[in-house]
Design an enzyme around this catalytic site. Structure first.
Site, short mmCIF file in Angstrom:
data_model
loop_
_atom_site.label_atom_id
_atom_site.label_comp_id
_atom_site.label_asym_id
_atom_site.label_seq_id
_atom_site.Cartn_x
_atom_site.Cartn_y
_atom_site.Cartn_z
CE LYS A 202 -56.13 58.00 39.39
NZ LYS A 202 -55.11 57.05 39.86
N GLY A 255 -49.35 64.99 44.37
CA GLY A 255 -48.53 64.00 43.67
C GLY A 255 -47.24 64.64 43.21
N GLY A 260 -48.18 67.03 38.15
CA GLY A 260 -48.82 68.34 38.36
C GLY A 260 -48.84 69.16 37.07
CD GLU A 277 -50.76 71.22 48.85
OE1 GLU A 277 -49.55 71.28 49.12
OE2 GLU A 277 -51.56 72.14 49.10
CB CYS A 311 -44.67 65.67 50.11
SG CYS A 311 -45.73 66.08 51.49
CD GLU A 408 -40.50 64.30 45.91
OE1 GLU A 408 -41.07 64.15 44.81
OE2 GLU A 408 -41.10 64.67 46.94
P1 NAD Z 1 -47.84 60.68 40.89
O1 NAD Z 1 -47.78 62.07 40.41
O2 NAD Z 1 -47.16 59.63 40.09
O3 NAD Z 1 -49.34 60.19 41.05
C1 NAD Z 1 -50.28 60.88 41.85
C2 NAD Z 1 -51.68 60.60 41.34
O4 NAD Z 1 -51.80 61.14 40.03
C3 NAD Z 1 -52.01 59.12 41.22
O5 NAD Z 1 -53.37 58.94 41.58
C4 NAD Z 1 -51.84 58.85 39.74
O6 NAD Z 1 -52.61 57.79 39.25
C5 NAD Z 1 -52.32 60.17 39.15
N1 NAD Z 1 -51.82 60.46 37.81
C6 NAD Z 1 -50.67 60.05 37.22
N2 NAD Z 1 -50.58 60.54 35.97
C7 NAD Z 1 -51.69 61.29 35.76
C8 NAD Z 1 -52.17 62.09 34.68
N3 NAD Z 1 -51.48 62.20 33.54
N4 NAD Z 1 -53.33 62.75 34.82
C9 NAD Z 1 -54.03 62.67 35.98
N5 NAD Z 1 -53.64 61.92 37.03
C10 NAD Z 1 -52.48 61.25 36.93
O7 NAD Z 1 -47.30 60.74 42.38
P2 NAD Z 1 -47.01 59.52 43.32
O8 NAD Z 1 -45.77 58.86 42.83
O9 NAD Z 1 -48.27 58.74 43.52
O10 NAD Z 1 -46.74 60.28 44.73
C11 NAD Z 1 -45.52 60.74 45.09
C12 NAD Z 1 -45.41 62.24 44.85
O11 NAD Z 1 -46.42 62.94 45.56
C13 NAD Z 1 -44.09 62.80 45.35
O12 NAD Z 1 -43.57 63.70 44.40
C14 NAD Z 1 -44.50 63.56 46.61
O13 NAD Z 1 -43.63 64.60 46.97
C15 NAD Z 1 -45.84 64.06 46.23
N6 NAD Z 1 -46.59 64.41 47.45
C16 NAD Z 1 -46.81 65.73 47.73
C17 NAD Z 1 -47.48 66.10 48.90
C18 NAD Z 1 -47.71 67.56 49.27
O14 NAD Z 1 -48.53 67.82 50.15
N7 NAD Z 1 -47.05 68.51 48.66
C19 NAD Z 1 -47.94 65.11 49.77
C20 NAD Z 1 -47.69 63.78 49.45
C21 NAD Z 1 -47.03 63.45 48.28
#
Ligand code: NAD
Length: 504
Positions: A202, A255, A260, A277, A311, A408
């Site tokens: 997804k 994400g 998470g 992550e 991230c 963040e």
């Molecule tokens: P997000 O959490 O908003 O979304 C990530 C994914 O989760 C998307 O595909 C989204 O559609 C999905 N999602 C959203 N709500 C959901 C739910 N209730 N159930 C299941 N899936 C759901 O994150 P974002 O804004 O897309 O990305 C930015 C974040 O990602 C930042 O916090 C960043 O630090 C983190 N990130 C972490 C790493 C790492 O390796 N630690 C790497 C890159 C990004």
């Protein structure tokens, strides 16, 4: 107001042909189809707000079909029963095809996400290729062990032979974010496939294009039907359905920390395995004996690369008070020299943020910092025809309790703070809910090595920031997540350990 360079370079032929299809479907069991309820949404160019194409808005019934397809490809299908070497060859072929199509992929990523073209073309997509190559080699290096146990109750004349097997977890749900879509997707897919798992992916609703193109290339590379299924759509719909699905054995998620937590809640129904992550607030520590030219350039790159949407971005700068003014001046000067523009413009060093909605969130952090008494040394403006650019921002006068210092921001915003001694900077660095990464800049390597032991972070760099390679594990502690992507360690995310004891 900063100047935003206009778009001067059009898409290449291949990327244009992809866009000209005008819609992107979901992939289930080897077939590209419309979603069950026929719904699509528009994805747009963040720099201009102009529509790019229509993306399938998958929902729970599409996830249902995709999980079924992944299950049958796993249970009876060719993937888990194929020799590891044959799986490895397909992964290598995927890497070759990514390499052959690198310009198209980089352009699609820029158009969809906004990032400066060089970020995708020279860092992230080579990173994705590296993941497939590295895990191609891991497919035939899955090893259990033999164990000399002390079981003493076997029948007369017999002995116990004990060993472990590592077996694929099964059906993996991979949920990925928008900041570095292709490389983060590769970090999930490559080890899962090397382990023999099948997948439902997804992608983020903001950046689906390269996931779709990747899936096409993976099919071309010989991946059997149903081994990879792609359901595009929103997090609250397709994402939530995938996280909660009882037919999924494992969720691998990258994400935000908030999502998470939602994933963990959803996963508890069948207690599926989960790797997370998550976010970060990584410190960059500049000691008084550092090579200041390198440290200043490194600190600026640590926060402004990919417009701070990384991230492991170095979003908290701690410089020793004896050099603080010089460091702050240097980082401000680097920030002010960054060329902003449409990501497809080859001269652009920083593009827009992923959307005007995300830029508004970043602007709110800056406004909140100002209101709480912080000083903006440079930047802090929202710009561009779609209000999606944030000018590179350096903030001082920050107290550790301010939102801008703790949360963040995920944009090109650096908070800079002085410190006087090592204990103070270690305490300040560790005073965070996050524990993803940190960097130390110094010529005193032995003190740096001792500092690495005290910093609460999944990765620590010395005299560099954000150095990555497919061979190196990536991940965090505290609220930055559970588990590791990348490197050999990532294989265990996708393998179950089975103990076998035989009386022989
Ligand atoms: P997000 O959490 O908003 O979304 C990530 C994914 O989760 C998307 O595909 C989204 O559609 C999905 N999602 C959203 N709500 C959901 C739910 N209730 N159930 C299941 N899936 C759901 O994150 P974002 O804004 O897309 O990305 C930015 C974040 O990602 C930042 O916090 C960043 O630090 C983190 N990130 C972490 C790493 C790492 O390796 N630690 C790497 C890159 C990004």
């Amino acid at each position: 107001m900063s100047r935003i360079d206009p778009l001067v370079q059009q898409l290449g032929k291949a990327a244009q042909a992809f866009i000209d299809r005008q819609k992107a479907q979901i992939l289930v069991g080897g077939q590209w189809t419309d979603p069950a309820d026929g719904a699509f949404f528009t994805t747009s160019d963040p720099a201009t707000g102009k529509p790019i194409t229509q993306i399938a808005r998958g929902g729970a019934s599409d996830i249902e079909k995709a999980v079924k397809a992944a299950r049958s490809a796993f249970d009876g299908g060719p993937w888990s029963t194929m020799t590891p070497a044959a799986r490895g060859r397909i992964l290598w072929q995927i890497a070759d095809l990514l390499e052959a199509n690198i310009d198209e992929l980089a352009e699609l990523e820029t158009l969809d996400q906004g990032k400066a073209l060089y970020v995708g073309r020279w860092a992230e997509i080579p990173g994705a290729i590296g993941q497939f190559r590295f895990f191609s080699g891991m497919a035939d290096k899955i090893e259990g062990s033999t164990i000399q146990d002390s079981i003493a109750y076997q029948p007369e004349g017999k002995q116990v032979f004990s060993y472990t097997l590592k077996q694929p977890v099964g059906v993996v749900g991979a949920i990925v974010p928008w900041n570095s879509p292709l490389v983060l997707t590769a970090m999930k897919l490559a080890p899962a496939l090397a382990a023999g798992c099948t997948i439902v992916l997804k992608p983020s609703e903001d950046t689906s294009l390269t996931a779709i193109r990747l899936a096409e290339l993976m099919t071309e590379a010989g991946l059997p039907d149903g081994v990879l299924n792609v359901v595009t759509g929103y997090g609250a719909e397709a994402g939530a359905a995938l996280a909660a699905h009882k037919g999924v054995d494992k969720i691998t998620f990258t994400g935000s920390t908030a999502t998470g937590r939602a994933i963990l809640d959803a996963a508890k129904g069948n207690l599926k395995r989960v790797t997370l992550e998550l976010g970060g607030k990584s410190p960059v520590i500049i000691m008084p004996d550092a090579d200041l030219d390198a440290a200043i350039a490194g600190a600026a790159n640590a926060i402004f690369f990919n417009a701070g949407q990384v991230c492991i971005a170095g979003s908290r700068l701690y410089a020793h008070s004896s050099i603080f003014d010089r460091v702050a001046e240097g980082v401000v000067s680097a920030a002010e020299s960054i060329a902003m523009g449409h990501g497809l413009n080859p001269a652009t060093q920083m593009g827009p943020l992923v959307s005007s909605a995300h830029a508004a969130k970043v602007a709110d952090f800056i406004a909140d910092g100002k209101k709480s008494g912080a000083s903006i040394l440079c930047g802090g403006e929202t710009a561009g025809e779609n209000a999606s650019f944030i000018t590179p921002t350096v903030v001082t006068g920050v107290r550790p309790d301010m939102r801008i210092a703790r949360e963040e921001v995920f944009g090109p915003v650096l908070t800079a703070m002085p410190f006087d001694d090592v204990d103070e900077v270690i305490t300040a660095s560790n005073d965070s809910d996050y524990g993803l990464a940190a960097s130390i800049w110094t010529e005193g390597l032995s003190s740096a090595v001792r500092m690495t032991e005290r910093l609460q972070a999944g990765t620590v760099w010395i005299n560099g920031h954000a150095m990555y390679d497919a061979s190196l594990p990536i991940g965090g502690i505290k609220q930055s997540g559970w588990g590791r992507d990348s490197g050999k360690a990532a294989m265990d995310n996708y393998l179950n350990l089975k103990t076998v004891c035989a009386i022989v």
